[in-house]
Design a protein around this motif. Sequence first.
Motif, PDB file in Angstrom:
ATOM      1  N   ALA A  43     123.406  38.082 -18.555  1.00 29.82           N
ATOM      2  CA  ALA A  43     123.812  36.767 -19.061  1.00 29.82           C
ATOM      3  C   ALA A  43     123.957  35.731 -17.955  1.00 29.82           C
ATOM      4  O   ALA A  43     123.743  34.544 -18.173  1.00 29.82           O
ATOM      5  N   SER A  44     124.341  36.184 -16.770  1.00 31.65           N
ATOM      6  CA  SER A  44     124.650  35.211 -15.729  1.00 31.65           C
ATOM      7  C   SER A  44     123.415  34.692 -15.001  1.00 31.65           C
ATOM      8  O   SER A  44     123.517  33.812 -14.161  1.00 31.65           O
ATOM      9  N   ALA A  67     132.229  32.776 -23.060  1.00 32.34           N
ATOM     10  CA  ALA A  67     131.233  32.309 -24.037  1.00 32.34           C
ATOM     11  C   ALA A  67     130.141  31.446 -23.402  1.00 32.34           C
ATOM     12  O   ALA A  67     129.468  31.901 -22.486  1.00 32.34           O
ATOM     13  N   ASP A  77     128.823  47.817 -11.051  1.00 33.94           N
ATOM     14  CA  ASP A  77     128.080  47.284 -12.205  1.00 33.94           C
ATOM     15  C   ASP A  77     127.073  48.326 -12.666  1.00 33.94           C
ATOM     16  O   ASP A  77     126.394  48.950 -11.856  1.00 33.94           O
ATOM     17  N   SER A  79     129.858  27.687 -15.773  1.00 33.38           N
ATOM     18  CA  SER A  79     130.637  26.487 -15.488  1.00 33.38           C
ATOM     19  C   SER A  79     132.032  26.829 -14.939  1.00 33.38           C
ATOM     20  O   SER A  79     132.507  26.210 -13.998  1.00 33.38           O
TER      21      SER A  79
HETATM   22  C1  LIG Z   1     120.976  31.096 -23.538  1.00 35.87           C
HETATM   23  C2  LIG Z   1     122.249  30.956 -22.758  1.00 35.87           C
HETATM   24  C3  LIG Z   1     122.489  29.781 -22.055  1.00 35.87           C
HETATM   25  C4  LIG Z   1     123.690  29.619 -21.369  1.00 35.87           C
HETATM   26  N1  LIG Z   1     123.889  28.475 -20.641  1.00 35.87           N
HETATM   27  C5  LIG Z   1     125.047  28.306 -19.968  1.00 35.87           C
HETATM   28  C6  LIG Z   1     125.272  27.127 -19.195  1.00 35.87           C
HETATM   29  O1  LIG Z   1     124.405  26.256 -19.098  1.00 35.87           O
HETATM   30  N2  LIG Z   1     126.463  26.993 -18.556  1.00 35.87           N
HETATM   31  C7  LIG Z   1     127.430  27.948 -18.630  1.00 35.87           C
HETATM   32  O2  LIG Z   1     128.501  27.753 -18.064  1.00 35.87           O
HETATM   33  N3  LIG Z   1     127.233  29.092 -19.306  1.00 35.87           N
HETATM   34  C8  LIG Z   1     126.075  29.297 -19.986  1.00 35.87           C
HETATM   35  N4  LIG Z   1     125.868  30.446 -20.697  1.00 35.87           N
HETATM   36  C9  LIG Z   1     126.945  31.443 -20.755  1.00 35.87           C
HETATM   37  C10 LIG Z   1     127.017  32.293 -19.513  1.00 35.87           C
HETATM   38  O3  LIG Z   1     125.740  32.793 -19.211  1.00 35.87           O
HETATM   39  C11 LIG Z   1     128.008  33.437 -19.723  1.00 35.87           C
HETATM   40  O4  LIG Z   1     129.255  32.907 -20.139  1.00 35.87           O
HETATM   41  C12 LIG Z   1     128.261  34.198 -18.429  1.00 35.87           C
HETATM   42  O5  LIG Z   1     127.043  34.649 -17.882  1.00 35.87           O
HETATM   43  C13 LIG Z   1     129.195  35.384 -18.649  1.00 35.87           C
HETATM   44  O6  LIG Z   1     129.376  35.981 -17.396  1.00 35.87           O
HETATM   45  P1  LIG Z   1     130.186  37.324 -17.212  1.00 35.87           P
HETATM   46  O7  LIG Z   1     130.225  37.611 -15.763  1.00 35.87           O
HETATM   47  O8  LIG Z   1     131.464  37.238 -17.964  1.00 35.87           O
HETATM   48  O9  LIG Z   1     129.326  38.421 -18.000  1.00 35.87           O
HETATM   49  P2  LIG Z   1     127.918  39.073 -17.656  1.00 35.87           P
HETATM   50  O10 LIG Z   1     127.067  38.146 -16.884  1.00 35.87           O
HETATM   51  O11 LIG Z   1     127.415  39.621 -18.938  1.00 35.87           O
HETATM   52  O12 LIG Z   1     128.306  40.252 -16.679  1.00 35.87           O
HETATM   53  C14 LIG Z   1     128.944  41.415 -17.118  1.00 35.87           C
HETATM   54  C15 LIG Z   1     128.495  42.556 -16.232  1.00 35.87           C
HETATM   55  O13 LIG Z   1     129.245  43.723 -16.574  1.00 35.87           O
HETATM   56  C16 LIG Z   1     128.411  44.838 -16.405  1.00 35.87           C
HETATM   57  N5  LIG Z   1     128.936  45.982 -17.169  1.00 35.87           N
HETATM   58  C17 LIG Z   1     129.013  46.116 -18.512  1.00 35.87           C
HETATM   59  N6  LIG Z   1     129.532  47.308 -18.846  1.00 35.87           N
HETATM   60  C18 LIG Z   1     129.791  47.957 -17.685  1.00 35.87           C
HETATM   61  C19 LIG Z   1     130.327  49.231 -17.364  1.00 35.87           C
HETATM   62  N7  LIG Z   1     130.707  50.111 -18.311  1.00 35.87           N
HETATM   63  N8  LIG Z   1     130.448  49.597 -16.064  1.00 35.87           N
HETATM   64  C20 LIG Z   1     130.055  48.725 -15.077  1.00 35.87           C
HETATM   65  N9  LIG Z   1     129.534  47.506 -15.331  1.00 35.87           N
HETATM   66  C21 LIG Z   1     129.414  47.107 -16.610  1.00 35.87           C
HETATM   67  C22 LIG Z   1     127.063  44.341 -16.928  1.00 35.87           C
HETATM   68  O14 LIG Z   1     126.002  45.142 -16.434  1.00 35.87           O
HETATM   69  C23 LIG Z   1     127.027  42.909 -16.437  1.00 35.87           C
HETATM   70  O15 LIG Z   1     126.345  42.768 -15.208  1.00 35.87           O
HETATM   71  C24 LIG Z   1     124.672  30.650 -21.378  1.00 35.87           C
HETATM   72  C25 LIG Z   1     124.390  31.850 -22.034  1.00 35.87           C
HETATM   73  C26 LIG Z   1     123.209  32.018 -22.731  1.00 35.87           C
HETATM   74  C27 LIG Z   1     122.939  33.310 -23.428  1.00 35.87           C
END
Ligand SMILES: Cc1cc2nc3c(=O)[nH]c(=O)nc-3n(C[C@H](O)[C@H](O)[C@H](O)COP(=O)(O)OP(=O)(O)OC[C@H]3O[C@@H](n4cnc5c(N)ncnc54)[C@H](O)[C@@H]3O)c2cc1C
Length: 414
Positions: free
Chosen positions: A40-41, A380, A32, A385
């Motif tokens: 976001a997470s 999204a 990461d 969840s």
């Molecule tokens: C205000 C808000 C409220 C929310 N509430 C909820 C909720 O109540 N329930 C729910 O289910 N969801 C909710 N969500 C949505 C949820 O937060 C996201 O869907 C989720 O966090 C996405 O997770 P992810 O692991 O796909 O992405 P991320 O958490 O964005 O993780 C992606 C990771 O990839 C890494 N990365 C990026 N580019 C590179 C690279 N080139 N090399 C290495 N690493 C890289 C980043 O550093 C990051 O750590 C909410 C979101 C927001 C903004």
Amino acid sequence: MSKKVVVIGGGIIGLCSAYFLAKEGNEVVIVDKSDMLDGASYGNAGMIVPSHIIPLAQPGVIHKGIKWMFNPKSPFYIKPSANSELVKWLYNFYKNSNQTHVNNSINHLKNISFLSKELYQGFANENNSFQYDEKGLLMLFQNERIAEEEIKVAEISKKLGIHVDFLDKNGIKNLEKSTTINAIGAVHYKSDAHLSPNLFISFLKKELLKMNVQLLTNTEILNFKFANNTIKEIITNNGIIKADSFIVSAGSWSAKILKKLDIKLLLLPGKGYSFNVPKQAESPSIPSILCEGKVAVTPFNTNIRFGGTLEITNTDDTKINFKRLNGIVEHINSFYPNLKIENPKQENVWLGFRPCTPTGLPIIERSNKFNNLVIATGHAMMGLSLAPATGKLVSEIVSNKKTTIDILAFKTSN
Ligand SMILES: Cc1cc2nc3c(=O)[nH]c(=O)nc-3n(C[C@H](O)[C@H](O)[C@H](O)COP(=O)(O)OP(=O)(O)OC[C@H]3O[C@@H](n4cnc5c(N)ncnc54)[C@H](O)[C@@H]3O)c2cc1C
């Protein structure tokens, strides 16, 4: 047979994928680019929502979106850009916003949601250090038109076996005894749950370390090396890592990473904000969504977290839009007249990017182009969840096992 697997992106999707891959006996490395302490997470609302069975792309959403675009305090905005990706994304979103797409998606979203909740229950039974609780979700509304929309959705959910209660003013009062709520009614989705995302991630990281998963922070993937249709290694700012399988779970950055493999993914970040306030004498106890403003309210042990807005933008746009934040605060004070929340200071506002697909469905698939690449992104507003189910499905895809649920709806043509 156990494999070496590199997981690119250590948000909730990458962490859960690593967990189930390691459980299957694979050697797992997470890379990461961040310190894996924010993003976001972490600051999301922590809601586990099997009630959310209608994808974002649905009839009526375009009309509502256009109206919101002209209100600076509304919960939705698209940052204008000459970028062709935005045009393609919008066109696809428009094409998917119909009843057939909704009908084709509902059962798939329900199945993945309930699988995820079951897996969360398993984690919580092991060691509930992350405030997992099953109080359901209240969809609170103040006007008749929104009430009609919410009740219509809830009727569909009820028919599918989701536990729903319809509450009038008194029903809300009986449930939320210690808080004054200014709403004409609510739908109570009793199957929903919530947890503290920060604490759940701490729990997961500890579990991963116990299984010898390597967590490489501040390690950014720069490129891939591949031959024919097999990825051989990734090139990072900290060196080369070879592996048998690769998972791209980099949230809103996934499309940019996949571009290096000439894979085109339609995915845009949906920026949102959250902030915490300490619990007060009159505080809500059940997670709620204030429907008119799409504001999420999650009570934790000592704090209440408020979250909202979806601004389709780019990942360099880390500016906080205080007008929109003010819109969130106005809705909170309108629904909870005795809370008297003030606009948060900049340093207390968290922002995150939701990875949004134009179908409103996540992408969980083995790539058509590379036989050892799995893509898991696009969750999204439901990333938290759906994370455990996604992680389990990813590990099943890597092991060439039959997946626990049908994942055809989560495939693209990549
Ligand atoms: C205000 C808000 C409220 C929310 N509430 C909820 C909720 O109540 N329930 C729910 O289910 N969801 C909710 N969500 C949505 C949820 O937060 C996201 O869907 C989720 O966090 C996405 O997770 P992810 O692991 O796909 O992405 P991320 O958490 O964005 O993780 C992606 C990771 O990839 C890494 N990365 C990026 N580019 C590179 C690279 N080139 N090399 C290495 N690493 C890289 C980043 O550093 C990051 O750590 C909410 C979101 C927001 C903004």
